[in-house]
Design an enzyme around this catalytic site. Structure first.
Site, PDB file in Angstrom:
ATOM      1  N   THR A   1       3.314  14.353  -5.053  1.00 23.60           N
ATOM      2  CA  THR A   1       3.347  13.015  -4.457  1.00 23.60           C
ATOM      3  C   THR A   1       4.760  12.577  -4.069  1.00 23.60           C
ATOM      4  OG1 THR A   1       2.727  10.703  -4.825  1.00 23.60           O
ATOM      5  CG2 THR A   1       3.441  11.944  -6.763  1.00 23.60           C
TER       6      THR A   1
ATOM      7  N   ARG B   1       8.830   0.292  -2.767  1.00 23.60           N
ATOM      8  CA  ARG B   1       8.450  -1.070  -3.124  1.00 23.60           C
ATOM      9  C   ARG B   1       9.640  -1.900  -3.622  1.00 23.60           C
ATOM     10  NH1 ARG B   1       3.638   0.212  -7.206  1.00 23.60           N
ATOM     11  NH2 ARG B   1       5.196   1.806  -7.770  1.00 23.60           N
TER      12      ARG B   1
ATOM     13  N   LYS C   1       9.399  -1.287 -12.618  1.00 23.43           N
ATOM     14  CA  LYS C   1       8.866  -2.645 -12.495  1.00 23.43           C
ATOM     15  C   LYS C   1       9.562  -3.573 -13.489  1.00 23.43           C
ATOM     16  CE  LYS C   1       4.210  -1.557 -10.793  1.00 23.43           C
ATOM     17  NZ  LYS C   1       2.756  -1.656 -11.060  1.00 23.43           N
TER      18      LYS C   1
ATOM     19  N   ASP D   1       9.515   5.854  -3.713  1.00 19.06           N
ATOM     20  CA  ASP D   1       8.907   4.538  -3.933  1.00 19.06           C
ATOM     21  C   ASP D   1       9.704   3.519  -3.128  1.00 19.06           C
ATOM     22  OD1 ASP D   1       7.781   2.166  -4.871  1.00 19.06           O
ATOM     23  OD2 ASP D   1       7.622   2.883  -6.932  1.00 19.06           O
TER      24      ASP D   1
ATOM     25  N   GLU E   1       0.825  -1.213   0.000  1.00 23.64           N
ATOM     26  CA  GLU E   1       0.000   0.000   0.000  1.00 23.64           C
ATOM     27  C   GLU E   1       0.860   1.264   0.000  1.00 23.64           C
ATOM     28  OE1 GLU E   1      -3.361   2.116  -0.112  1.00 23.64           O
ATOM     29  OE2 GLU E   1      -3.733   0.076   0.577  1.00 23.64           O
TER      30      GLU E   1
END
Length: 377
Positions: free
Chosen positions: A297, A311, A337, A309, A275
């Site tokens: 952001t 992730r 990614k 980020d 999330e």
């Protein structure tokens, strides 16, 4: 501490695995309790989450540590926001000013008060080398999905035996947490779940045996290993996926991917428990509040002390391997990614564009993703 030693008073119980040890320490931090973080020296970091600091908890921490006041530990991103010089790698340590209240200490970690109360400091960061145990303490806070800041003091390791009720965790286990959590993933169960846009779908749940969070694979049709299968990596987004937030494009991307894979006949959507780009729901809402103050952001995440980020897509690569896929056609606008999957051993034979119409609420968000995060929009 970690290992496989059988407990003396109950031979049926073992000490926690490294993964479970980190999970337990993260839980303790979230509860506002102190934690020992060990490295390979004869000292340990005794820490408390800054976000959970109160006068009694700070006093109790000082007493545990022998009476000294702790340092305030911040990431470089948060320190830069507060105009603190960066003398040490990754994090800074600020000597505890005894004139600050617990509420003011919490505000140093929480940027929602920056504009209302801008006159702080000045604060001087320590220049001495930072023990690994202190640096990894901030990652533990990130794993706990709280603000990435701790109150920390370095104490002799013999203190641990004096306070058996205080949880201890190894710095090396914190550092290896992401890798271990991903490599320990195993299929738990699967069920057919007809979806709008893809009735021939089943959901496969993955979870580590000894801790960690669950991730889901939505397999549509009968994609043939080793691929290339049409694949979407989708990080969970409560606000966009579930309640239709217009601040992002996540809901459109989720439902659009299901429809596109359904129309093609087969593929996989991985629904990843990451999330808010890996910072957690509460911190994402904090970032939204900062966006309301005028920050974009990326700026919002960094003011909170995070990377733009956080992730890691190793879990996605492991899930694909267990499903039998080594080649994918990736539905994404995010080159990161693509590069991460390839770094983790999954061949990306094609990047398939995945764009949707913007609205007045997410136009700037999408523009910043392209400008600062390199998304292809």
């Amino acid at each position: 501490m970690t290992g496989e030693k059988i407990t003396d008073n109950n031979p049926g119980l073992q000490t926690p695995s490294p993964l479970a040890s980190v999970e337990r320490a993260a839980y303790e931090l979230r509860c506002g309790r102190p934690v020992f973080v060990l490295d390979d020296t004869d000292h340990a970091a005794l820490i408390l989450a800054t976000e959970m600091a109160t006068e009694p908890r700070i006093q109790a921490l000082a007493e545990l540590g022998g009476g000294e006041l702790p340092h305030i530990v911040l990431t470089h991103h948060r320190a830069e926001t507060l105009k603190i010089r960066l003398y040490t790698p990754e994090i800074v340590r600020i000597p505890y000013p005894d004139w600050l209240t617990a509420g003011q200490i919490r505000q140093l970690a929480d940027p929602q008060f920056d504009l209302a109360d801008p006159m702080r400091g000045p604060f001087s960061a320590e220049r001495d080398p930072v023990p690994v145990s202190v640096t990894r303490s901030v990652k533990l806070a990130k794993i706990a999905r709280i603000l990435p800041s701790v109150l920390s003091m370095v104490v002799p390791i013999v203190k641990i035996g004096t306070y058996p009720d205080v949880v201890a965790v190894n710095a090396a286990d914190i550092e290896a947490y992401d890798t271990r959590a991903a490599s320990a993933l195993k299929r738990v169960t699967a069920a057919k779940v007809p979806l709008e846009g893809a009735e021939n779908a089943r959901i496969i749940a993955f979870r580590p045996d000894d801790g960690g969070i669950e991730h889901l694979a939505i397999v549509i049709g009968e994609p043939e290993p080793p691929g290339p299968a049409l694949v979407r990596l989708h990080s969970e987004c409560f606000t966009g996926d579930l309640i239709g937030s217009l601040k992002c494009d996540c809901g459109d991307q989720l439902r659009g991917a299901i429809h596109q894979i359904g129309e093609e006949g087969s593929g996989v959507l991985l629904y990843l428990a990451q999330e808010g780009r890996g910072i957690g729901l509460i911190n994402k809402l904090r970032a939204y509040a900062l966006q309301d103050q005028g920050f974009d952001t990326v700026e919002a995440n960094q003011r909170l002390g995070f990377e733009d980020d956080e992730r890691v897509f190793l879990a996605a690569a492991e899930m694909l391997r267990q499903l039998g896929f080594s080649k994918v056609r990736l539905l994404t606008n995010n080159p990161r990614k693509v590069s991460q999957l390839e770094d983790f051993g999954i061949e990306v034979s094609e990047r398939v564009a995945h764009m949707f119409e913007s609205n007045e609420h997410n136009e700037r968000y999408l523009a910043i993703k392209a400008e600062k995060s390199g998304h292809i929009l």
